[in-house]
Scaffold this motif. Structure first.
Motif, PDB file in Angstrom:
ATOM      1  N   ALA A  62      10.574  -2.278   5.109  1.00 40.03           N
ATOM      2  CA  ALA A  62      11.433  -3.255   4.433  1.00 40.03           C
ATOM      3  C   ALA A  62      12.799  -2.621   4.236  1.00 40.03           C
ATOM      4  CB  ALA A  62      10.839  -3.666   3.083  1.00 40.03           C
ATOM      5  N   ASP A  63      13.772  -3.446   3.874  1.00 46.97           N
ATOM      6  CA  ASP A  63      15.096  -2.913   3.569  1.00 46.97           C
ATOM      7  C   ASP A  63      15.063  -2.049   2.317  1.00 46.97           C
ATOM      8  OD1 ASP A  63      16.216  -4.373   5.710  1.00 46.97           O
ATOM      9  OD2 ASP A  63      16.416  -6.143   4.446  1.00 46.97           O
ATOM     10  N   ILE A  64      14.231  -2.446   1.345  1.00 48.20           N
ATOM     11  CA  ILE A  64      14.149  -1.758   0.053  1.00 48.20           C
ATOM     12  C   ILE A  64      12.686  -1.517  -0.280  1.00 48.20           C
ATOM     13  CG2 ILE A  64      14.665  -1.927  -2.427  1.00 48.20           C
ATOM     14  CD1 ILE A  64      16.975  -3.811  -1.672  1.00 48.20           C
ATOM     15  N   ILE A  65      12.391  -0.365  -0.860  1.00 53.06           N
ATOM     16  CA  ILE A  65      11.038  -0.007  -1.265  1.00 53.06           C
ATOM     17  C   ILE A  65      11.004   0.200  -2.779  1.00 53.06           C
ATOM     18  CG2 ILE A  65       9.189   1.704  -1.057  1.00 53.06           C
ATOM     19  CD1 ILE A  65      10.393   2.423   1.701  1.00 53.06           C
ATOM     20  N   VAL A  66      10.073  -0.461  -3.463  1.00 48.37           N
ATOM     21  CA  VAL A  66       9.861  -0.179  -4.885  1.00 48.37           C
ATOM     22  C   VAL A  66       9.075   1.123  -4.957  1.00 48.37           C
ATOM     23  CG1 VAL A  66       8.868  -0.959  -7.063  1.00 48.37           C
ATOM     24  CG2 VAL A  66       9.863  -2.629  -5.478  1.00 48.37           C
TER      25      VAL A  66
ATOM     26  N   PRO B 147       5.095  -0.968  -3.124  1.00 55.80           N
ATOM     27  CA  PRO B 147       3.936  -0.109  -3.373  1.00 55.80           C
ATOM     28  C   PRO B 147       3.858   0.302  -4.843  1.00 55.80           C
ATOM     29  CG  PRO B 147       5.292   0.708  -1.554  1.00 55.80           C
ATOM     30  CD  PRO B 147       6.110  -0.294  -2.316  1.00 55.80           C
ATOM     31  N   GLY B 148       5.009   0.305  -5.537  1.00 57.88           N
ATOM     32  CA  GLY B 148       5.038   0.675  -6.947  1.00 57.88           C
ATOM     33  C   GLY B 148       4.933   2.164  -7.195  1.00 57.88           C
ATOM     34  N   ILE B 149       5.016   2.951  -6.132  1.00 55.07           N
ATOM     35  CA  ILE B 149       4.847   4.392  -6.230  1.00 55.07           C
ATOM     36  C   ILE B 149       5.510   5.013  -5.004  1.00 55.07           C
ATOM     37  CG2 ILE B 149       2.647   4.508  -4.950  1.00 55.07           C
ATOM     38  CD1 ILE B 149       1.654   6.480  -7.112  1.00 55.07           C
ATOM     39  N   SER B 150       5.776   6.300  -5.036  1.00 57.16           N
ATOM     40  CA  SER B 150       6.375   6.954  -3.880  1.00 57.16           C
ATOM     41  C   SER B 150       5.474   6.834  -2.660  1.00 57.16           C
ATOM     42  CB  SER B 150       6.620   8.437  -4.185  1.00 57.16           C
ATOM     43  OG  SER B 150       7.644   8.582  -5.152  1.00 57.16           O
ATOM     44  N   VAL B 151       6.099   6.683  -1.497  1.00 56.41           N
ATOM     45  CA  VAL B 151       5.339   6.522  -0.261  1.00 56.41           C
ATOM     46  C   VAL B 151       5.877   7.484   0.796  1.00 56.41           C
ATOM     47  CG1 VAL B 151       4.715   4.111  -0.634  1.00 56.41           C
ATOM     48  CG2 VAL B 151       6.894   4.662   0.478  1.00 56.41           C
TER      49      VAL B 151
ATOM     50  N   MET C  32       0.835  -1.196   0.000  1.00 57.41           N
ATOM     51  CA  MET C  32       0.000   0.000   0.000  1.00 57.41           C
ATOM     52  C   MET C  32       0.878   1.258   0.000  1.00 57.41           C
ATOM     53  SD  MET C  32      -3.129  -1.217   2.445  1.00 57.41           S
ATOM     54  CE  MET C  32      -2.078  -2.021   3.663  1.00 57.41           C
ATOM     55  N   ASN C  33       0.251   2.393  -0.218  1.00 61.33           N
ATOM     56  CA  ASN C  33       1.030   3.623  -0.383  1.00 61.33           C
ATOM     57  C   ASN C  33       0.625   4.722   0.582  1.00 61.33           C
ATOM     58  OD1 ASN C  33      -1.487   3.961  -1.897  1.00 61.33           O
ATOM     59  ND2 ASN C  33      -0.599   5.906  -2.546  1.00 61.33           N
TER      60      ASN C  33
END
Length: 609
Positions: A202-206, A190-194, A154-155
């Motif tokens: 998480a260690d890494i965010i998409v 999330p596939g988008i800025s959060v 989620m974002n």
């Protein structure tokens, strides 16, 4: 049989989630000068093991390849897949980190709400399913799994302004993975800025997933937020499809401007841009573009210091380095347990949770420059956690089982209490092994991923905030029923409509119908004696792309359906015959259930005009 690989999708309920909670903040004005940033390529490798061209391209890559995400059947599947086992082992042997795919289902908060394989939509059930999928990845593929990729992120921070409920759910899974598998790499998509509330998710965010056109011309929601531009680049991964020789350089430059330490640029396109890997010149240029020109070794960090340790964690801090330091890697007893951005000019701080009381740990820190070069390790700090000071919680009471099915059961228990401590969590054990770790306010779960016709014994223990552990609850033993997986399979054909139905008695990720419209077993995808020209998977219709025995399908647009009902596990589909390339006079049909439970085929059967 392989299933249709899932797309790493931005939230299907994205608009609803933004409307329900806090909106994304304004992005900072971005620099136009391309920084000398060292990056790694990371690959969402939803690629069939049979595509040796793509896998050879991945496995022959340079050290610039950071990790790959693998997806057997919308997760780890129900049994070890020997073909995938070889593919995963080969990638790991080439030095790549391999992450297993786990679907978080937006924790049921999207519109419409996503269902777990047991049909639930609440956040606890999604947490249970995710933890069980995480367990399966490590159980099935062992040390060749280096971490977990949590899809459908989620974002927004929570359902209302000021709430961090959503971000905390991902942080819980993140902690679950790190506690049970130290050194694992975690990614949330999330596939988008959060907002920055996701920093511990998480260690890494998409932080971007989409087309090259959108990447180079982002909306306000798609552009990176201020905190991303100021954070450790290795915190972020951008995934861009529809990239070719004309825009590759622009995409790679933009990823550095956006402070993204991980990047994936593929020429592949929708509907599934992740079923092949780049090869040849474009792939070589992409890998080369991630390198930095500078090779300055950062100064060795000073020995970290710690505030008074508590029983289950410790707060570390150290003097920050120069602005040329991008971030720090923290090691506990020699294992990389976390990364954090450089907090210049103030001290950098990092908290390690999930520790055991009265236990000694050794911590070191390494600085990483924007050019990717690591410093030597700092002097080690030895820390001993406090004892578990709280009163031992009472044992969870009156554990019961209800709603027993072939693949699941509902467990419930009475809450534990402690005289001077808060109940932090409950561990649920299955046949003596811990399978779930749940927040302390949860006292009922719908436990899945059980095997039909099998005896199970369940118990629960409580943990206090200070690290105390209760005695176990009473044990409950059940034996799951063992029905025929698919019954009542039927198909009917008229001049205008094809109707299919079957009762699915096990919990599957995929309810499939393979349809042979030309009565030729030698064309289309070959399964159980037919050549499938079309496939219904759950609620979508696909056409075999090249009419060959390959798992290569193209979506067929319908005005409605084809799924018309799935109540009680009775799946019914209707497909207008006009959706087929040629109106059929007869159909050969095979029904299939796969993913989560052992695959089962029903058929073939024939429907005629």
């Amino acid at each position: 049989m392989s299933s249709l690989p899932r797309r790493l999708a931005a939230a299907i309920g994205l608009t609803a989630l933004i409307a329900a909670g806090s909106t994304l903040g304004a992005s900072a004005a971005q620099a136009t000068t391309v920084p000398d940033l060292a990056q790694h390529v990371a690959v969402p490798a939803y690629i069939p093991p049979s595509d040796t061209t793509s896998w050879n391209s991945i496995n022959s890559s340079s050290s610039q390849l950071g990790f790959v995400v693998v997806n057997v059947a919308n997760g780890p599947g129900s049994v070890v897949d020997s073909t995938w086992q070889s593919t995963i082992a080969a990638a790991h042997a080439h030095g790549e980190k391999v992450l297993g795919y786990v679907d978080s289902g937006y924790f049921g908060a999207s519109t419409p709400a996503r269902q777990t394989v047991l049909g639930d939509t609440d956040s606890t059930s999604w947490t249970v399913q995710a933890e069980q999928d995480i367990n399966r990845w490590y159980s099935y593929y062992g040390s060749n799994i280096d971490g977990i990729f949590m899809d459908d992120g989620m974002n927004t921070c929570g359902p209302t302004a000021g709430s961090n409920t959503y971000a905390d759910l991902y942080a819980h899974l993140n902690q679950y993975i790190h506690t049970n598998h130290p050194g694992s790499l975690t990614v949330v998509n999330p596939g988008i800025s959060v907002p920055s509330c996701y920093a511990q998710a998480a260690d890494i965010i998409v932080s971007f997933e989409g087309s090259a056109t959108d990447y180079l011309n982002p909306t306000a929601a798609e552009a990176p937020e201020t905190w991303q531009l100021n954070a450790d680049p290795d915190k972020f991964w951008n995934i861009v499809y529809g990239v070719d020789q004309t825009n590759l350089t622009a995409v790679m430059n933009q990823s550095k401007i956006d402070n993204s330490g991980y990047i994936y640029a593929t020429p592949d396109t929708l509907p599934n841009p992740y079923d092949t890997a780049p090869t040849g010149t474009l792939w070589a240029q992409e890998l080369a573009a991630t390198a930095a020109t500078a090779t300055t070794v950062p100064a060795t960090p000073a020995k970290p210091t710690a505030n008074t340790p508590y029983s289950t964690g410790v707060d570390l801090s150290w003097a920050s380095g120069s602005p040329s330091v991008a971030g720090y890697e923290v090691y506990r007893d020699g294992t990389d347990v976390g990364e954090i951005g450089n907090a210049t000019p103030s001290a950098t701080q990092w908290t390690d949770n999930g520790l055991s009381p009265s236990t000694t740990y050794s911590y070191t820190v390494r600085a990483r420059g924007y050019d990717g070069v690591l410093s030597a390790s700092s002097p080690a700090l030895s820390v001993t956690t406090d004892s578990a000071w709280g009163a031992t919680p009472s044992a969870p009471s009156t554990l019961t089982s209800s709603n027993l099915s072939a693949n699941g059961t509902q467990l419930a228990w009475g809450a534990s209490t402690s005289r001077n401590d808060t109940i932090a969590s409950y561990d649920v054990s299955v046949n003596g092994a811990v399978q779930l770790s749940l927040q302390g306010d949860i006292t009922s779960v719908h436990l899945g991923e059980l095997t039909p016709g099998t005896s199970y014994t369940f118990s629960v223990v409580a943990h206090g905030d200070s690290g105390t552990t209760s005695a176990a609850s009473n044990g409950v033993t059940v034996t799951t029923p063992s029905p025929t997986p698919i019954t009542g399979a039927a198909a009917a054909l008229t001049s205008t409509n094809a109707h299919f139905q079957a009762q699915y008695n096990l919990a599957y990720n995929f309810q499939n119908v393979f349809i042979d419209t030309d009565q030729n077993a030698g064309t289309g995808y070959q399964v159980d004696g037919i050549g499938a020209d079309y496939l219904i998977e759950n609620g979508a219709l696909y056409r075999n792309t090249n009419d060959t025995n390959a798992w290569d399908w193209t979506p067929v647009a319908l005005s409605s359906g084809p799924l018309t009902s799935s109540a009680g596990g009775l799946y019914e589909w209707d497909v207008p015959t006009s959706a087929f390339t040629t109106a059929p006079t007869a159909l050969n049909v095979v029904f299939d259930g796969s993913g989560n439970s052992t695959e089962y085929l029903a058929g073939p059967l024939t429907a005629s005009l």
